[in-house]
Design a protein around this motif. Structure first.
Motif, PDB file in Angstrom:
ATOM      1  N   PHE A 221       0.839  -1.206   0.000  1.00 45.19           N
ATOM      2  CA  PHE A 221       0.000   0.000   0.000  1.00 45.19           C
ATOM      3  C   PHE A 221       0.871   1.252   0.000  1.00 45.19           C
ATOM      4  O   PHE A 221       0.560   2.245  -0.672  1.00 45.19           O
ATOM      5  N   ALA A 222       1.984   1.216   0.739  1.00 45.36           N
ATOM      6  CA  ALA A 222       2.911   2.348   0.751  1.00 45.36           C
ATOM      7  C   ALA A 222       3.518   2.567  -0.630  1.00 45.36           C
ATOM      8  O   ALA A 222       3.688   3.710  -1.079  1.00 45.36           O
ATOM      9  N   ALA A 223       3.844   1.465  -1.326  1.00 48.20           N
ATOM     10  CA  ALA A 223       4.412   1.588  -2.676  1.00 48.20           C
ATOM     11  C   ALA A 223       3.398   2.191  -3.639  1.00 48.20           C
ATOM     12  O   ALA A 223       3.764   2.976  -4.521  1.00 48.20           O
ATOM     13  N   VAL A 224       2.140   1.835  -3.476  1.00 51.02           N
ATOM     14  CA  VAL A 224       1.089   2.414  -4.322  1.00 51.02           C
ATOM     15  C   VAL A 224       0.985   3.916  -4.065  1.00 51.02           C
ATOM     16  O   VAL A 224       0.893   4.722  -5.006  1.00 51.02           O
ATOM     17  N   ALA A 225       1.015   4.303  -2.793  1.00 52.75           N
ATOM     18  CA  ALA A 225       0.823   5.710  -2.429  1.00 52.75           C
ATOM     19  C   ALA A 225       2.055   6.568  -2.706  1.00 52.75           C
ATOM     20  O   ALA A 225       1.935   7.704  -3.190  1.00 52.75           O
ATOM     21  N   LEU A 226       3.231   6.049  -2.411  1.00 52.83           N
ATOM     22  CA  LEU A 226       4.446   6.861  -2.461  1.00 52.83           C
ATOM     23  C   LEU A 226       5.223   6.726  -3.767  1.00 52.83           C
ATOM     24  O   LEU A 226       5.879   7.685  -4.198  1.00 52.83           O
ATOM     25  N   LEU A 227       5.174   5.551  -4.396  1.00 52.26           N
ATOM     26  CA  LEU A 227       5.948   5.316  -5.608  1.00 52.26           C
ATOM     27  C   LEU A 227       5.095   5.337  -6.872  1.00 52.26           C
ATOM     28  O   LEU A 227       5.625   5.264  -7.983  1.00 52.26           O
ATOM     29  N   GLY A 228       3.786   5.419  -6.697  1.00 50.43           N
ATOM     30  CA  GLY A 228       2.896   5.447  -7.850  1.00 50.43           C
ATOM     31  C   GLY A 228       2.756   4.111  -8.554  1.00 50.43           C
ATOM     32  O   GLY A 228       2.351   4.068  -9.720  1.00 50.43           O
ATOM     33  N   ALA A 229       3.078   3.015  -7.871  1.00 51.90           N
ATOM     34  CA  ALA A 229       2.931   1.694  -8.477  1.00 51.90           C
ATOM     35  C   ALA A 229       1.452   1.396  -8.717  1.00 51.90           C
ATOM     36  O   ALA A 229       0.622   1.565  -7.825  1.00 51.90           O
ATOM     37  N   ALA A 230       1.129   0.977  -9.945  1.00 45.99           N
ATOM     38  CA  ALA A 230      -0.271   0.732 -10.314  1.00 45.99           C
ATOM     39  C   ALA A 230      -0.701  -0.656  -9.835  1.00 45.99           C
ATOM     40  O   ALA A 230      -1.017  -1.551 -10.630  1.00 45.99           O
ATOM     41  N   LEU A 231      -0.717  -0.821  -8.513  1.00 47.43           N
ATOM     42  CA  LEU A 231      -0.964  -2.142  -7.932  1.00 47.43           C
ATOM     43  C   LEU A 231      -2.026  -2.081  -6.829  1.00 47.43           C
ATOM     44  O   LEU A 231      -2.003  -2.890  -5.897  1.00 47.43           O
ATOM     45  N   LEU A 232      -2.988  -1.175  -6.957  1.00 48.27           N
ATOM     46  CA  LEU A 232      -4.002  -1.051  -5.915  1.00 48.27           C
ATOM     47  C   LEU A 232      -4.816  -2.341  -5.800  1.00 48.27           C
ATOM     48  O   LEU A 232      -5.093  -2.817  -4.695  1.00 48.27           O
ATOM     49  N   GLY A 233      -5.205  -2.919  -6.936  1.00 50.14           N
ATOM     50  CA  GLY A 233      -5.944  -4.175  -6.901  1.00 50.14           C
ATOM     51  C   GLY A 233      -5.139  -5.285  -6.246  1.00 50.14           C
ATOM     52  O   GLY A 233      -5.677  -6.086  -5.470  1.00 50.14           O
ATOM     53  N   VAL A 234      -3.856  -5.321  -6.549  1.00 47.67           N
ATOM     54  CA  VAL A 234      -2.961  -6.321  -5.937  1.00 47.67           C
ATOM     55  C   VAL A 234      -2.898  -6.112  -4.433  1.00 47.67           C
ATOM     56  O   VAL A 234      -2.931  -7.068  -3.643  1.00 47.67           O
ATOM     57  N   ALA A 235      -2.799  -4.847  -4.007  1.00 46.75           N
ATOM     58  CA  ALA A 235      -2.730  -4.548  -2.577  1.00 46.75           C
ATOM     59  C   ALA A 235      -3.996  -5.014  -1.862  1.00 46.75           C
ATOM     60  O   ALA A 235      -3.931  -5.576  -0.762  1.00 46.75           O
ATOM     61  N   LEU A 236      -5.151  -4.803  -2.481  1.00 52.14           N
ATOM     62  CA  LEU A 236      -6.411  -5.230  -1.872  1.00 52.14           C
ATOM     63  C   LEU A 236      -6.495  -6.762  -1.808  1.00 52.14           C
ATOM     64  O   LEU A 236      -6.979  -7.325  -0.814  1.00 52.14           O
ATOM     65  N   ALA A 237      -6.033  -7.429  -2.866  1.00 49.61           N
ATOM     66  CA  ALA A 237      -6.017  -8.895  -2.857  1.00 49.61           C
ATOM     67  C   ALA A 237      -5.073  -9.420  -1.776  1.00 49.61           C
ATOM     68  O   ALA A 237      -5.387 -10.393  -1.078  1.00 49.61           O
ATOM     69  N   ALA A 238      -3.926  -8.768  -1.623  1.00 43.83           N
ATOM     70  CA  ALA A 238      -2.973  -9.173  -0.582  1.00 43.83           C
ATOM     71  C   ALA A 238      -3.560  -8.950   0.809  1.00 43.83           C
ATOM     72  O   ALA A 238      -3.336  -9.752   1.718  1.00 43.83           O
ATOM     73  N   LEU A 239      -4.316  -7.877   0.972  1.00 44.66           N
ATOM     74  CA  LEU A 239      -4.967  -7.603   2.253  1.00 44.66           C
ATOM     75  C   LEU A 239      -5.954  -8.718   2.607  1.00 44.66           C
ATOM     76  O   LEU A 239      -5.967  -9.219   3.744  1.00 44.66           O
ATOM     77  N   ALA A 240      -6.759  -9.113   1.622  1.00 40.41           N
ATOM     78  CA  ALA A 240      -7.705 -10.213   1.863  1.00 40.41           C
ATOM     79  C   ALA A 240      -6.968 -11.499   2.224  1.00 40.41           C
ATOM     80  O   ALA A 240      -7.376 -12.235   3.127  1.00 40.41           O
ATOM     81  N   GLY A 241      -5.856 -11.764   1.532  1.00 37.97           N
ATOM     82  CA  GLY A 241      -5.079 -12.956   1.821  1.00 37.97           C
ATOM     83  C   GLY A 241      -4.452 -12.918   3.205  1.00 37.97           C
ATOM     84  O   GLY A 241      -4.400 -13.930   3.911  1.00 37.97           O
ATOM     85  N   ALA A 242      -3.965 -11.737   3.599  1.00 39.23           N
ATOM     86  CA  ALA A 242      -3.358 -11.610   4.925  1.00 39.23           C
ATOM     87  C   ALA A 242      -4.386 -11.876   6.020  1.00 39.23           C
ATOM     88  O   ALA A 242      -4.090 -12.543   7.019  1.00 39.23           O
ATOM     89  N   VAL A 243      -5.593 -11.379   5.831  1.00 38.56           N
ATOM     90  CA  VAL A 243      -6.666 -11.632   6.806  1.00 38.56           C
ATOM     91  C   VAL A 243      -6.924 -13.139   6.915  1.00 38.56           C
ATOM     92  O   VAL A 243      -7.091 -13.684   8.013  1.00 38.56           O
ATOM     93  N   ALA A 244      -6.958 -13.825   5.766  1.00 43.36           N
ATOM     94  CA  ALA A 244      -7.196 -15.273   5.770  1.00 43.36           C
ATOM     95  C   ALA A 244      -6.064 -16.021   6.470  1.00 43.36           C
ATOM     96  O   ALA A 244      -6.308 -16.951   7.252  1.00 43.36           O
ATOM     97  N   VAL A 245      -4.823 -15.639   6.186  1.00 40.45           N
ATOM     98  CA  VAL A 245      -3.672 -16.302   6.808  1.00 40.45           C
ATOM     99  C   VAL A 245      -3.670 -16.079   8.315  1.00 40.45           C
ATOM    100  O   VAL A 245      -3.446 -17.004   9.110  1.00 40.45           O
ATOM    101  N   ILE A 246      -3.933 -14.843   8.730  1.00 38.25           N
ATOM    102  CA  ILE A 246      -3.937 -14.534  10.166  1.00 38.25           C
ATOM    103  C   ILE A 246      -5.047 -15.307  10.872  1.00 38.25           C
ATOM    104  O   ILE A 246      -4.854 -15.856  11.966  1.00 38.25           O
TER     105      ILE A 246
END
Length: 285
Positions: A221-246
């Motif tokens: 999420f920091a890379a999306v906000a600070l570096l302009g990486a076009a990965l917002l969808g990826v960040a949201l998918a990773a967030l969902a995965g992290a919740v599942a893993v936790i």
């Protein structure tokens, strides 16, 4: 195919394809035939490595109650070894008319696979060496895709690809390794491996992977906000995965001891890998 784990082969193909797609903002469209050929070479190398690993992991797999075909006697180890060698040769052969660096990439991956499982001193016996192998192999998959997209030319990799590769490699090593070790503790201990689960216990391993998953999500999420990486969808998918893993890790800490329950964090990790890569492909295309 079952011994080499279809889920692993699928995500390996996805990694290579993401390397291609996330490179195209810099390299332009890639030749579809070259992409298909490069993907085939990469997946064949992974197939050879995992089949060879199954041949050399029989003792541990049987202790862990694994359903892999070699472990329960449905596949002859000698036959599997021959097929693995043939697949390795095909993987190298498939690179002959691709950009020259591809032969080195596939060759390096095959060497890593042998060093990980094969005699005389398999790297799988060391946790640090296991992580190192995963890091290098993971980076090689994205480098292979970038090489196909760029035609082997020396161009700078785009920010999105670099960020995604860092996220993926971090997810494999900091989340995937402890998640897999949870259900393999008995076999690892019998083989003399000093994994985090063997040395520190399941509770420490689940906390480690949970914290790691959280930090990786914050990082993307920091890379999306600070570096302009076009990965917002990826960040949201990773967030969902992290919740599942936790959540799966909490179940293990609550006292679940059956192997099926201990596998939950690893299954959540693996599903997240697929989801994140598919999201990257869709957004990149």
């Amino acid at each position: 195919m079952v011994e080499a784990r279809p889920a692993v082969l699928t995500v390996s193909a996805l990694r290579f394809l993401v390397g291609v797609v996330l490179s195209m903002p810099v390299t332009g469209p890639a030749d579809p035939l070259k992409v298909a050929q490069g993907t085939a070479a990469w997946v064949l190398s992974i197939f050879a490595i995992y089949l060879f690993n199954g041949v050399n992991d029989v003792a541990e797999d049987r202790v862990n109650g694994s359903t892999r075909p070699i472990a329960w006697g449905a596949l002859d180890p000698r036959s599997a070894s021959y097929v693995a060698a043939a697949a390795a040769a095909l993987a190298l052969g498939a690179t002959l008319d691709l950009p020259a660096p591809m032969t080195g990439i596939i060759g390096a991956n095959l060497v890593l696979g042998y060093l990980y499982s094969g005699p005389p001193a398999p790297l799988k016996e060391s946790s640090c060496a296991t992580v190192a192998v995963l890091v290098v192999s993971g980076l090689l998959s994205y480098l292979g895709g970038f090489t196909i997209a760029s035609g082997g030319q020396a161009v700078a990799a785009p920010t999105g690809l670099l960020v995604f590769a860092a996220l993926s490699v971090g997810w494999m090593t900091l989340v995937g390794v402890p998640a897999k070790d949870l259900s393999d503790c008995a076999g690892d201990a019998a083989a003399g491996r000093r994994t985090i689960v063997v040395t520190r216990g399941a509770r420490a391993a689940t906390w480690f992977m949970s914290v790691s998953a959280s930090l990786l999500v914050v990082g993307v999420f920091a890379a999306v906000a600070l570096l302009g990486a076009a990965l917002l969808g990826v960040a949201l998918a990773a967030l969902a995965g992290a919740v599942a893993v936790i959540g799966a890790g909490r179940r293990v800490r609550s006292g679940w001891t059956e192997r099926r329950e201990q596998r939950r964090p690893y299954r959540a990790f693996m599903v997240t890998q697929h989801l994140v890569h598919i999201t990257a492909l869709i957004s990149g295309i």
